[in-house]
Design an enzyme around this catalytic site. Sequence first.
Site, mmCIF file in Angstrom:
data_model
loop_
_atom_site.group_PDB
_atom_site.id
_atom_site.type_symbol
_atom_site.label_atom_id
_atom_site.label_comp_id
_atom_site.label_asym_id
_atom_site.label_seq_id
_atom_site.Cartn_x
_atom_site.Cartn_y
_atom_site.Cartn_z
ATOM 1 N N ASN A 5 -24.841 -3.509 -17.161
ATOM 2 C CA ASN A 5 -26.290 -4.518 -17.303
ATOM 3 C C ASN A 5 -26.293 -4.906 -18.825
ATOM 4 O O ASN A 5 -27.436 -5.097 -19.251
ATOM 5 C CB ASN A 5 -27.365 -3.719 -16.719
ATOM 6 C CG ASN A 5 -28.495 -4.497 -16.959
ATOM 7 O OD1 ASN A 5 -29.631 -4.058 -16.912
ATOM 8 N ND2 ASN A 5 -28.668 -5.784 -16.558
ATOM 9 N N SER A 23 -24.632 -8.936 -15.935
ATOM 10 C CA SER A 23 -25.768 -9.323 -15.134
ATOM 11 C C SER A 23 -27.064 -10.067 -16.027
ATOM 12 O O SER A 23 -27.903 -10.489 -15.591
ATOM 13 C CB SER A 23 -26.060 -8.098 -14.237
ATOM 14 O OG SER A 23 -26.352 -6.948 -15.113
HETATM 15 P P1 4NP Z 1 -21.023 -5.353 -17.771
HETATM 16 O O1 4NP Z 1 -19.923 -4.980 -18.761
HETATM 17 O O2 4NP Z 1 -20.678 -4.749 -16.575
HETATM 18 O O3 4NP Z 1 -20.747 -6.827 -17.424
HETATM 19 O O4 4NP Z 1 -22.549 -5.053 -18.590
HETATM 20 C C1 4NP Z 1 -19.675 -3.557 -19.158
HETATM 21 C C2 4NP Z 1 -20.460 -2.993 -20.095
HETATM 22 C C3 4NP Z 1 -20.275 -1.748 -20.485
HETATM 23 C C4 4NP Z 1 -19.207 -1.206 -19.895
HETATM 24 C C5 4NP Z 1 -18.462 -1.641 -18.949
HETATM 25 C C6 4NP Z 1 -18.744 -2.856 -18.555
HETATM 26 N N1 4NP Z 1 -18.937 0.285 -20.349
HETATM 27 O O5 4NP Z 1 -17.726 0.933 -19.876
HETATM 28 O O6 4NP Z 1 -19.694 0.753 -21.261
#
Ligand code: 4NP
Length: 162
Positions: free
Chosen positions: A15, A19
């Site tokens: 998020n 999103s």
């Molecule tokens: P999102 O991207 O799902 O598009 O917000 C990500 C943000 C953080 C992480 C993975 C995907 N993470 O692993 O912290």
Amino acid sequence: MTTEKKKVLMVCLGNICRSPIAEAVFQSSVEKMGKTNDWVVDSAAIIGYHTGNRPDERALNVLRRRGHDYKGRARPISDNDFKTFDYIFGMDKENMSDLNEMKPESSKSKLLMLGNYGLPKHENIIEDPYYLVGEAAFEKVYDQCEIACTEFLKQFYDTKSI
Ligand code: 4NP
């Protein structure tokens, strides 16, 4: 149109990248159509790791360049979201399987993959841009969201239901 607003929740893993962009794009799409009274839109995460954080700086930069002043902060999806949102959109296949696993018995939400609207079948995944260097992948996320939100809304108003 309808007496009650339809509620849309955009969901991705953290998020903070996809999103929030999808939320801002959906909101501006309904504004452009003059349909703000028909819709409520929000976004949420599969994981709680970034709870309370502003979106990734690269997502904010893309949003600013495209004219959005996004104010949201990350939050994890809750059981209650499955009772209150009409449509919950995931960005990729992992999001969809996570959402299907998390969904309580009492869920009234339709779980849909956003890229299944308007994007070619071989490009219907809105890929996670978090670990990629730079902002090009975030620009692509924005473009995909714009096409998909427009198509979803077109189909919604053409058929009066999805
Ligand atoms: P999102 O991207 O799902 O598009 O917000 C990500 C943000 C953080 C992480 C993975 C995907 N993470 O692993 O912290």
